[in-house]
Design an enzyme around this catalytic site. Sequence first.
Site, PDB file in Angstrom:
ATOM      1  N   LYS A  50     -29.592 -33.282  19.557  1.00  0.00           N
ATOM      2  CA  LYS A  50     -30.486 -32.465  18.773  1.00  0.00           C
ATOM      3  C   LYS A  50     -30.024 -32.790  17.404  1.00  0.00           C
ATOM      4  CE  LYS A  50     -30.574 -28.971  22.394  1.00  0.00           C
ATOM      5  NZ  LYS A  50     -29.871 -27.884  22.929  1.00  0.00           N
ATOM      6  N   GLN A  94     -26.097 -22.938  22.345  1.00  0.00           N
ATOM      7  CA  GLN A  94     -25.861 -23.900  23.661  1.00  0.00           C
ATOM      8  C   GLN A  94     -25.332 -23.101  24.927  1.00  0.00           C
ATOM      9  OE1 GLN A  94     -27.423 -27.066  23.763  1.00  0.00           O
ATOM     10  NE2 GLN A  94     -26.886 -27.091  25.921  1.00  0.00           N
ATOM     11  N   ASP A 117     -35.023 -21.176  20.393  1.00  0.00           N
ATOM     12  CA  ASP A 117     -35.119 -21.239  21.759  1.00  0.00           C
ATOM     13  C   ASP A 117     -35.831 -20.255  22.652  1.00  0.00           C
ATOM     14  OD1 ASP A 117     -33.271 -23.158  23.242  1.00  0.00           O
ATOM     15  OD2 ASP A 117     -31.469 -22.138  22.732  1.00  0.00           O
TER      16      ASP A 117
HETATM   17  N1  GUN Z   1     -28.720 -25.388  27.950  1.00  0.00           N
HETATM   18  C1  GUN Z   1     -29.498 -26.083  28.724  1.00  0.00           C
HETATM   19  N2  GUN Z   1     -30.778 -25.802  28.346  1.00  0.00           N
HETATM   20  C2  GUN Z   1     -30.641 -25.382  27.190  1.00  0.00           C
HETATM   21  C3  GUN Z   1     -31.582 -24.757  26.121  1.00  0.00           C
HETATM   22  O1  GUN Z   1     -32.904 -25.315  26.077  1.00  0.00           O
HETATM   23  N3  GUN Z   1     -31.167 -24.195  25.292  1.00  0.00           N
HETATM   24  C4  GUN Z   1     -29.914 -23.887  25.043  1.00  0.00           C
HETATM   25  N4  GUN Z   1     -29.682 -22.932  24.009  1.00  0.00           N
HETATM   26  N5  GUN Z   1     -28.789 -24.191  25.811  1.00  0.00           N
HETATM   27  C5  GUN Z   1     -29.261 -24.923  26.881  1.00  0.00           C
END
Ligand code: GUN
Length: 290
Positions: A50, A94, A117
């Site tokens: 990211k 996350q 998100d």
């Molecule tokens: N863990 C697995 N996929 C995601 C996601 O799309 N966003 C977040 N914040 N954590 C994740």
Amino acid sequence: MSSLILNGHEVRDRIFADLARRVEETGRRPGLHVILVGDDPASAVYVRSKGKACEKVGFTHETHILPADISESSVLDLVARLNADDSVNGILVQIPLPAHISEEKVQRAVLSEKDVDGFHPENLGRLLAGHPRFVACTPLGVQVMLEHYGVTVAGKRMAIVGRSVIVGRPLAMLMTLKGSAANATVTICHSATSDLAGVCREADIVVAAMGVPGFMTREHVRQGAVVVDVGINRVDDPGAKKGYRIVGDVAPEALEDWASAYTPVPGGVGPMTIAMLLRNTWDAMVLQQG
Ligand code: GUN
């Protein structure tokens, strides 16, 4: 019959180019902040990618790495600080979080205008009510990918296997909205679905999002159907450099020369998720600043 491969790298690169152009033309640089608690290796990989993506398009970014034994209130304090900071346009926590921290509580604490998100109850509610704002990145990525490759979903039957709040449920909501990139007839399947294979075989588009490596076989996929494989699973592979490889939820036999089109793993839905995160972060900046 050879299958059309729905290449997420290709679509992601176009979206990155578009965002980089917006940064270049306007001089505006949205800021994304990521909170990572603990040292889950897969999460660390996602978080790094990211950050790299932000650099590629010219967004600012910061990753807050917190120890696994940090208290819930300390995480909430950090979220409150980022909520109040105007240079922070998007906040991503996350998941998974360690068991002693409530994911729901932390997700609720993120200002809904910064919830890139799409996990905040307000954003989930807006999607459910039919006027979405921030939609979870993976479902949005699936929609944009299908649209890009001209896979029509309107009027089609779609079986989504998996009912998570990250993928299955929001994707079902998105695909049943009114509109040309939606208007699908959706069935959400899960671990208690009887005759799962039969239900999936009735679908024109099958979405595998349950997180079980290679679970879906030809038994679940009608020949000529479109397969979207959301699974990202690490399986041990002593022959591989890292000792593991990444596989999807769909067995190879149900893809090449069987599906009319499919998303590969890796290189399908995964890159789209990051592309949508950056697009949501741009949109968040515009929402906050006009
Ligand atoms: N863990 C697995 N996929 C995601 C996601 O799309 N966003 C977040 N914040 N954590 C994740």
